[in-house]
Design an enzyme around this catalytic site. Structure first.
Site, PDB file in Angstrom:
ATOM      1  N   GLU A 120       0.854  -1.200   0.000  1.00  0.00           N
ATOM      2  CA  GLU A 120       0.000   0.000   0.000  1.00  0.00           C
ATOM      3  C   GLU A 120       0.885   1.245   0.000  1.00  0.00           C
ATOM      4  OE1 GLU A 120      -3.370   0.581   2.872  1.00  0.00           O
ATOM      5  OE2 GLU A 120      -2.234   2.381   3.420  1.00  0.00           O
ATOM      6  N   ASP A 158     -14.367   7.574   6.874  1.00  0.00           N
ATOM      7  CA  ASP A 158     -14.735   8.185   8.164  1.00  0.00           C
ATOM      8  C   ASP A 158     -15.311   9.570   7.935  1.00  0.00           C
ATOM      9  OD1 ASP A 158     -13.993   6.232  10.082  1.00  0.00           O
ATOM     10  OD2 ASP A 158     -11.913   6.617   9.529  1.00  0.00           O
ATOM     11  N   GLN A 215      -7.189  -4.283   8.633  1.00  0.00           N
ATOM     12  CA  GLN A 215      -6.535  -3.209   9.380  1.00  0.00           C
ATOM     13  C   GLN A 215      -5.210  -3.774   9.883  1.00  0.00           C
ATOM     14  OE1 GLN A 215      -5.750  -0.289   9.919  1.00  0.00           O
ATOM     15  NE2 GLN A 215      -7.705   0.523  10.641  1.00  0.00           N
TER      16      GLN A 215
HETATM   17  P1  FAD Z   1     -18.067  -0.438   6.855  1.00  0.00           P
HETATM   18  O1  FAD Z   1     -17.720  -1.824   6.484  1.00  0.00           O
HETATM   19  O2  FAD Z   1     -19.260   0.153   6.210  1.00  0.00           O
HETATM   20  O3  FAD Z   1     -18.197  -0.419   8.445  1.00  0.00           O
HETATM   21  C1  FAD Z   1     -18.231   0.785   9.190  1.00  0.00           C
HETATM   22  C2  FAD Z   1     -18.931   0.524  10.522  1.00  0.00           C
HETATM   23  O4  FAD Z   1     -20.322   0.344  10.287  1.00  0.00           O
HETATM   24  C3  FAD Z   1     -18.450  -0.718  11.255  1.00  0.00           C
HETATM   25  O5  FAD Z   1     -18.488  -0.478  12.641  1.00  0.00           O
HETATM   26  C4  FAD Z   1     -19.446  -1.766  10.858  1.00  0.00           C
HETATM   27  O6  FAD Z   1     -19.570  -2.790  11.848  1.00  0.00           O
HETATM   28  C5  FAD Z   1     -20.731  -0.937  10.754  1.00  0.00           C
HETATM   29  N1  FAD Z   1     -21.659  -1.482   9.749  1.00  0.00           N
HETATM   30  C6  FAD Z   1     -21.416  -1.649   8.412  1.00  0.00           C
HETATM   31  N2  FAD Z   1     -22.503  -2.164   7.807  1.00  0.00           N
HETATM   32  C7  FAD Z   1     -23.447  -2.315   8.773  1.00  0.00           C
HETATM   33  C8  FAD Z   1     -24.786  -2.795   8.790  1.00  0.00           C
HETATM   34  N3  FAD Z   1     -25.378  -3.214   7.680  1.00  0.00           N
HETATM   35  N4  FAD Z   1     -25.437  -2.801   9.969  1.00  0.00           N
HETATM   36  C9  FAD Z   1     -24.843  -2.386  11.108  1.00  0.00           C
HETATM   37  N5  FAD Z   1     -23.579  -1.914  11.160  1.00  0.00           N
HETATM   38  C10 FAD Z   1     -22.902  -1.878  10.012  1.00  0.00           C
HETATM   39  N6  FAD Z   1     -10.041   5.370   4.960  1.00  0.00           N
HETATM   40  C11 FAD Z   1      -9.911   6.345   4.022  1.00  0.00           C
HETATM   41  O7  FAD Z   1     -10.484   7.436   4.173  1.00  0.00           O
HETATM   42  N7  FAD Z   1      -9.131   6.161   2.919  1.00  0.00           N
HETATM   43  C12 FAD Z   1      -8.470   4.984   2.671  1.00  0.00           C
HETATM   44  O8  FAD Z   1      -7.784   4.850   1.659  1.00  0.00           O
HETATM   45  C13 FAD Z   1      -8.591   3.932   3.631  1.00  0.00           C
HETATM   46  N8  FAD Z   1      -7.992   2.720   3.454  1.00  0.00           N
HETATM   47  C14 FAD Z   1      -8.192   1.713   4.347  1.00  0.00           C
HETATM   48  C15 FAD Z   1      -7.623   0.450   4.080  1.00  0.00           C
HETATM   49  C16 FAD Z   1      -7.825  -0.619   4.963  1.00  0.00           C
HETATM   50  C17 FAD Z   1      -7.217  -1.984   4.647  1.00  0.00           C
HETATM   51  C18 FAD Z   1      -8.594  -0.426   6.155  1.00  0.00           C
HETATM   52  C19 FAD Z   1      -8.780  -1.556   7.125  1.00  0.00           C
HETATM   53  C20 FAD Z   1      -9.141   0.832   6.427  1.00  0.00           C
HETATM   54  C21 FAD Z   1      -8.965   1.912   5.525  1.00  0.00           C
HETATM   55  N9  FAD Z   1      -9.568   3.158   5.741  1.00  0.00           N
HETATM   56  C22 FAD Z   1      -9.411   4.173   4.791  1.00  0.00           C
HETATM   57  C23 FAD Z   1     -10.327   3.438   6.967  1.00  0.00           C
HETATM   58  C24 FAD Z   1     -11.858   3.179   6.783  1.00  0.00           C
HETATM   59  O9  FAD Z   1     -12.390   4.096   5.864  1.00  0.00           O
HETATM   60  C25 FAD Z   1     -12.505   3.345   8.176  1.00  0.00           C
HETATM   61  O10 FAD Z   1     -12.071   2.339   9.041  1.00  0.00           O
HETATM   62  C26 FAD Z   1     -14.029   3.463   8.186  1.00  0.00           C
HETATM   63  O11 FAD Z   1     -14.446   3.887   9.496  1.00  0.00           O
HETATM   64  C27 FAD Z   1     -14.749   2.150   7.938  1.00  0.00           C
HETATM   65  O12 FAD Z   1     -14.744   1.811   6.644  1.00  0.00           O
HETATM   66  P2  FAD Z   1     -15.357   0.365   6.196  1.00  0.00           P
HETATM   67  O13 FAD Z   1     -15.189   0.305   4.745  1.00  0.00           O
HETATM   68  O14 FAD Z   1     -14.801  -0.705   7.019  1.00  0.00           O
HETATM   69  O15 FAD Z   1     -16.871   0.580   6.582  1.00  0.00           O
END
Ligand code: FAD
Length: 281
Positions: free
Chosen positions: A8, A100, A171
């Site tokens: 990455e 976020d 993560q």
């Molecule tokens: P989701 O999977 O949508 O989850 C977010 C929250 O909502 C979780 O607590 C989940 O349990 C809850 N949730 C989801 N769906 C439901 C549902 N149907 N019902 C109830 N609860 C639900 N951020 C950036 O801005 N730019 C990046 O390039 C970036 N790269 C990343 C790369 C990796 C490998 C990781 C692990 C994180 C990265 N992040 C990045 C951070 C990420 O955007 C944040 O962690 C964000 O808060 C969550 O994104 P997510 O895609 O996991 O969201």
């Protein structure tokens, strides 16, 4: 031990850092990764720089670029335009993230926008790209900060798989058992897609503290203490590399299908880690 690996990087924060990033990308690409991922600034703040970076990888290396995209705070029309611009640039691999909301915004508020979870973005990218695209998603072995139970993180990963995700990247993990127990629980719940562990070799105490603050992950206290006791930057770097090598070996021995290394826009450290991981123990 030779395992598939990927890296990455993040888009350069200033134009004058672009040449150094391109040199890093060339060095990373020469090591034969499966793909190189490029992060997407919070709320689309790096949209153009991220697109330039994945385009650079596509046009100047033999490695597939993978674009991170987030949907938080966007309308469906806005995010569709973003997805189309990446697909039109020839990008085929994506990491679909919710992202976020800006600090101080209630994550449950309307700010989340029209697509309120990563699963919906997985569906949208698949809808726009069809068979041409491969969509991956994030996974959280130690729990996402907004999840109420560990099972919720697994259910959400399962929902992402059902939406069309083909693999997941975690993560940062500092302790192999966190990843291995999460992967086992995910499999038991029906997750079949590969889950790649995210590993960041941490070569200074300041960086470790900053990373833990940004990700909300639990502090790996043994590593923190070792870095604290290091008598020079070179010793701290060697400790960080040794920790990452040991972690990678344990992860692969436990069944991890590959290693995703967070390069921090520097190639030397991650390439040192891989060279040692691939040496006979
Ligand atoms: P989701 O999977 O949508 O989850 C977010 C929250 O909502 C979780 O607590 C989940 O349990 C809850 N949730 C989801 N769906 C439901 C549902 N149907 N019902 C109830 N609860 C639900 N951020 C950036 O801005 N730019 C990046 O390039 C970036 N790269 C990343 C790369 C990796 C490998 C990781 C692990 C994180 C990265 N992040 C990045 C951070 C990420 O955007 C944040 O962690 C964000 O808060 C969550 O994104 P997510 O895609 O996991 O969201």
């Amino acid at each position: 031990m030779t395992v598939p690996f990927s890296f990455e990087v993040y888009p350069p924060r200033k134009p004058e850092l672009q040449a150094a990033l391109h040199a890093t990308i060339q060095a990373l690409a020469a090591s034969g990764p499966e793909f190189i991922t490029v992060t997407y600034g919070a709320n689309g703040s790096s949209r153009d720089a991220s697109l330039d970076c994945v385009r650079y990888i596509r046009e100047n290396t033999n490695v597939e670029p993978l674009a991170h995209l987030t949907c938080v705070g966007s309308t469906r029309i806005e995010i569709t335009e973003v997805v189309d611009s990446f697909i039109d640039a020839g990008i085929r691999m994506f990491l679909a993230l919710r992202g976020d909301p800006p600090e101080g915004t209630d994550a449950s508020s309307d700010y989340l926008g029209e697509l309120s979870s990563a699963s919906e973005l997985v569906e949208l990218i698949a809808e726009r790209g069809g068979d041409r695209v491969i969509v991956s998603v994030a996974a959280f072995p130690n729990g996402h900060p907004q999840s109420s139970t560990p099972q919720q993180d697994i259910e959400v990963l399962l929902a992402k798989q059902q939406a069309g995700a083909e693999f997941a990247i975690t993560q940062l993990v500092f302790d192999a058992s966190d990843y291995l127990s999460f992967a086992a629980a995910a499999t038991a719940t029906g997750v079949t897609i590969p889950i790649l562990p995210g590993i960041m070799p941490v070569t200074s105490l300041a960086r470790l503290r900053r990373i833990v603050e940004i990700t909300g992950e639990r502090m790996p206290t043994a590593l923190e203490e070792a870095l604290e006791a290091a008598s020079s930057p070179a010793e701290a770097r060697a400790l960080g590399v040794a920790h990452a090598v040991d972690l990678c070996r344990t992860l692969v021995a436990g069944g991890a299908p590959g290693l995703h290394l967070y390069a921090f826009n520097e190639h030397e450290t991650v390439l040192d880690v891989l060279a040692q991981v691939n040496q006979p123990a």
